[in-house]
Design a protein around this motif. Structure first.
Motif, short mmCIF file in Angstrom:
data_model
loop_
_atom_site.label_atom_id
_atom_site.label_comp_id
_atom_site.label_asym_id
_atom_site.label_seq_id
_atom_site.Cartn_x
_atom_site.Cartn_y
_atom_site.Cartn_z
N GLY A 14 50.10 44.07 48.11
CA GLY A 14 51.24 44.84 48.61
C GLY A 14 50.72 46.02 49.41
O GLY A 14 49.94 45.84 50.35
N GLY A 15 51.09 47.21 49.01
CA GLY A 15 50.67 48.41 49.74
C GLY A 15 49.27 48.90 49.37
O GLY A 15 48.72 49.78 50.01
N ILE A 16 48.69 48.32 48.30
CA ILE A 16 47.36 48.79 47.85
C ILE A 16 46.26 48.02 48.56
O ILE A 16 46.27 46.78 48.59
CB ILE A 16 47.20 48.58 46.33
CG1 ILE A 16 48.23 49.43 45.57
CG2 ILE A 16 45.79 48.91 45.86
CD1 ILE A 16 48.30 49.11 44.11
N VAL A 17 45.31 48.75 49.13
CA VAL A 17 44.14 48.09 49.72
C VAL A 17 43.01 48.22 48.70
O VAL A 17 42.35 49.26 48.59
CB VAL A 17 43.73 48.73 51.06
CG1 VAL A 17 42.64 47.89 51.73
CG2 VAL A 17 44.94 48.85 51.98
N ALA A 18 42.83 47.16 47.90
CA ALA A 18 41.86 47.23 46.80
C ALA A 18 40.43 47.12 47.31
O ALA A 18 39.50 47.62 46.69
CB ALA A 18 42.15 46.11 45.80
N GLY A 39 39.13 52.09 39.53
CA GLY A 39 40.08 51.72 40.57
C GLY A 39 39.46 51.65 41.95
O GLY A 39 40.16 51.46 42.95
N ALA A 40 38.13 51.75 42.04
CA ALA A 40 37.46 51.77 43.35
C ALA A 40 37.48 50.40 44.03
O ALA A 40 37.28 50.31 45.24
CB ALA A 40 36.01 52.23 43.19
N THR A 56 42.23 38.83 52.04
CA THR A 56 43.25 39.05 53.08
C THR A 56 42.59 38.81 54.44
O THR A 56 43.16 38.18 55.32
CB THR A 56 43.81 40.49 52.99
OG1 THR A 56 44.32 40.67 51.67
CG2 THR A 56 44.89 40.73 54.02
N SER A 57 41.38 39.32 54.58
CA SER A 57 40.56 39.02 55.77
C SER A 57 39.09 39.23 55.43
O SER A 57 38.76 39.80 54.39
CB SER A 57 40.98 39.91 56.95
OG SER A 57 40.80 41.26 56.61
N GLY A 58 38.24 38.76 56.29
CA GLY A 58 36.80 38.90 56.06
C GLY A 58 36.21 37.64 55.48
O GLY A 58 36.92 36.67 55.21
N ASN A 227 34.42 53.44 46.81
CA ASN A 227 35.41 54.47 46.52
C ASN A 227 36.67 54.13 47.31
O ASN A 227 36.58 53.86 48.51
CB ASN A 227 34.87 55.86 46.92
CG ASN A 227 35.64 56.97 46.26
OD1 ASN A 227 36.30 56.77 45.23
ND2 ASN A 227 35.56 58.16 46.83
N PHE A 228 37.82 54.09 46.66
CA PHE A 228 39.08 53.72 47.32
C PHE A 228 38.93 52.43 48.13
O PHE A 228 39.41 52.35 49.27
CB PHE A 228 39.58 54.86 48.21
CG PHE A 228 39.88 56.12 47.44
CD1 PHE A 228 40.92 56.16 46.52
CD2 PHE A 228 39.12 57.26 47.62
CE1 PHE A 228 41.20 57.31 45.80
CE2 PHE A 228 39.40 58.43 46.91
CZ PHE A 228 40.44 58.45 46.00
N GLY A 229 38.25 51.44 47.56
CA GLY A 229 38.15 50.13 48.20
C GLY A 229 37.09 50.04 49.29
O GLY A 229 36.81 48.96 49.79
N GLU A 230 36.51 51.19 49.67
CA GLU A 230 35.54 51.18 50.77
C GLU A 230 34.12 51.38 50.26
O GLU A 230 33.92 51.92 49.18
CB GLU A 230 35.86 52.32 51.76
CG GLU A 230 37.18 52.10 52.46
CD GLU A 230 37.47 53.23 53.45
OE1 GLU A 230 36.71 54.22 53.49
OE2 GLU A 230 38.47 53.09 54.18
N LYS A 231 33.16 50.99 51.10
CA LYS A 231 31.77 51.27 50.76
C LYS A 231 31.46 52.72 51.13
O LYS A 231 31.58 53.11 52.28
CB LYS A 231 30.82 50.33 51.49
CG LYS A 231 29.38 50.55 51.11
CD LYS A 231 28.48 49.42 51.59
CE LYS A 231 28.07 49.63 53.03
NZ LYS A 231 27.09 48.62 53.47
#
Ligand code: ATP
Length: 254
Positions: A14-18, A39-40, A56-58, A227-231
């Motif tokens: 949904g709106g969360i980019v995990a 939650g990272a 979703t992609s990649g 952190n927040f889904g990102e490296k």
């Protein structure tokens, strides 16, 4: 040699980019740590690699083959096995039966009727399977607990049983999701020794999610910090320990 390549991997719920545009590579024979605050997105990465979710992609490339979006059993067949953050054993079955089920999944030629699992060995292939399961239990020191119910084991031993079961799937890449969770420092360092031993014995490559920093620093050749889904960072344990961004985000310092 690169065995696993994560390329621009994104997963939205949904709106969360995990997991957000994540890229890293894992080299054969190394233990790579995946760390980051709650939650990272760490478990999401494992869920993507093992086919629980499709990206979703990649792309996820394992030994030169795109595995993103493939079924979990297909991915096991390619040589990837995992343990879970929330232990997923068959709690009412014996310790031995838990490993036999994994073996049964791998060695379909044995394909036992489930009812036979509870009775004494009646066929040569079943005998063979039991022996093999006992061998896998022996690797993690659980041979003498084989006939206990899985849920009668203390938490730390249930985690070892999960590792034994994952090994029975004969992976070349093993994903361990917080194997030392709930362990005291002494137990977690003992587990670190076991993980290293297993890695060498089976020539494994390992991806390790772990909050116990002593275990991560002891075992990992390299670490990816999320952190927040990102490296946020990638490097050796020494580099990561000194990285101001990591200290700020992960340890709440700086
Ligand atoms: P922890 O260290 O607490 O286990 P983590 O780094 O493993 O955390 P994830 O479990 O991957 O983090 O979660 C990343 C984000 O994605 C969180 O915000 C989580 O709520 C969200 N998330 C994960 N799985 C789902 C799902 N199936 N549906 C919706 N949101 C999800």
């Amino acid at each position: 040699m690169t065995v696993l390549e994560i390329r621009n991997l994104t997963k939205r719920f949904g709106g969360i980019v995990a997991c957000s545009d994540l890229s890293f590579q894992v080299v054969q024979g190394e233990i790579m740590g995946v760390i980051g605050p709650n939650g990272a997105g760490k478990t999401t990465v494992f869920n993507l690699i093992t086919g629980v979710y499709g990206p979703t992609s990649g792309q996820i490339i394992f030994r030169g083959q795109e595995i993103g979006g493939k079924r979990p059993d297909t991915i096991v067949e390619t040589g990837i096995a995992r343990t879970f953050q929330n232990i997923r054993l068959f709690k009412n079955l014996s310790v031995l039966e838990n490993v036999i089920i994994a073996l049964d999944q791998k060695h379909v030629e044995y394909s036992l009727p489930r009812a036979l699992l509870r009775t004494p060995a009646v066929s040569r292939s079943e005998e063979k399977l039991r022996k093999l399961a006992l061998d896998y239990l022996g690797i993690v020191g659980l041979e003498d607990k084989a006939y206990q119910r899985a849920d009668s084991l203390p938490y730390g031993l249930q985690r070892k049983l999960e590792i034994s079961r994952a090994l029975a799937l004969e992976p070349t890449l093993l994903l361990l999701d917080e194997p030392a969770a709930g362990m005291n420092p002494e137990e977690s360092l003992e587990l670190a020794g076991l993980i290293r031993e297993i890695k060498n014995r089976f020539s494994l490559t390992i991806l390790l999610i772990e909050h116990h920093m002593d275990v991560v620093m002891e075992l990992c050749n390299r670490i990816v910090v999320m952190n927040f889904g990102e490296k946020l960072a990638e490097g050796t344990p020494e580099e990561i320990q000194e990285n101001p961004l990591v200290l700020k985000a992960y340890l709440g310092e700086g």
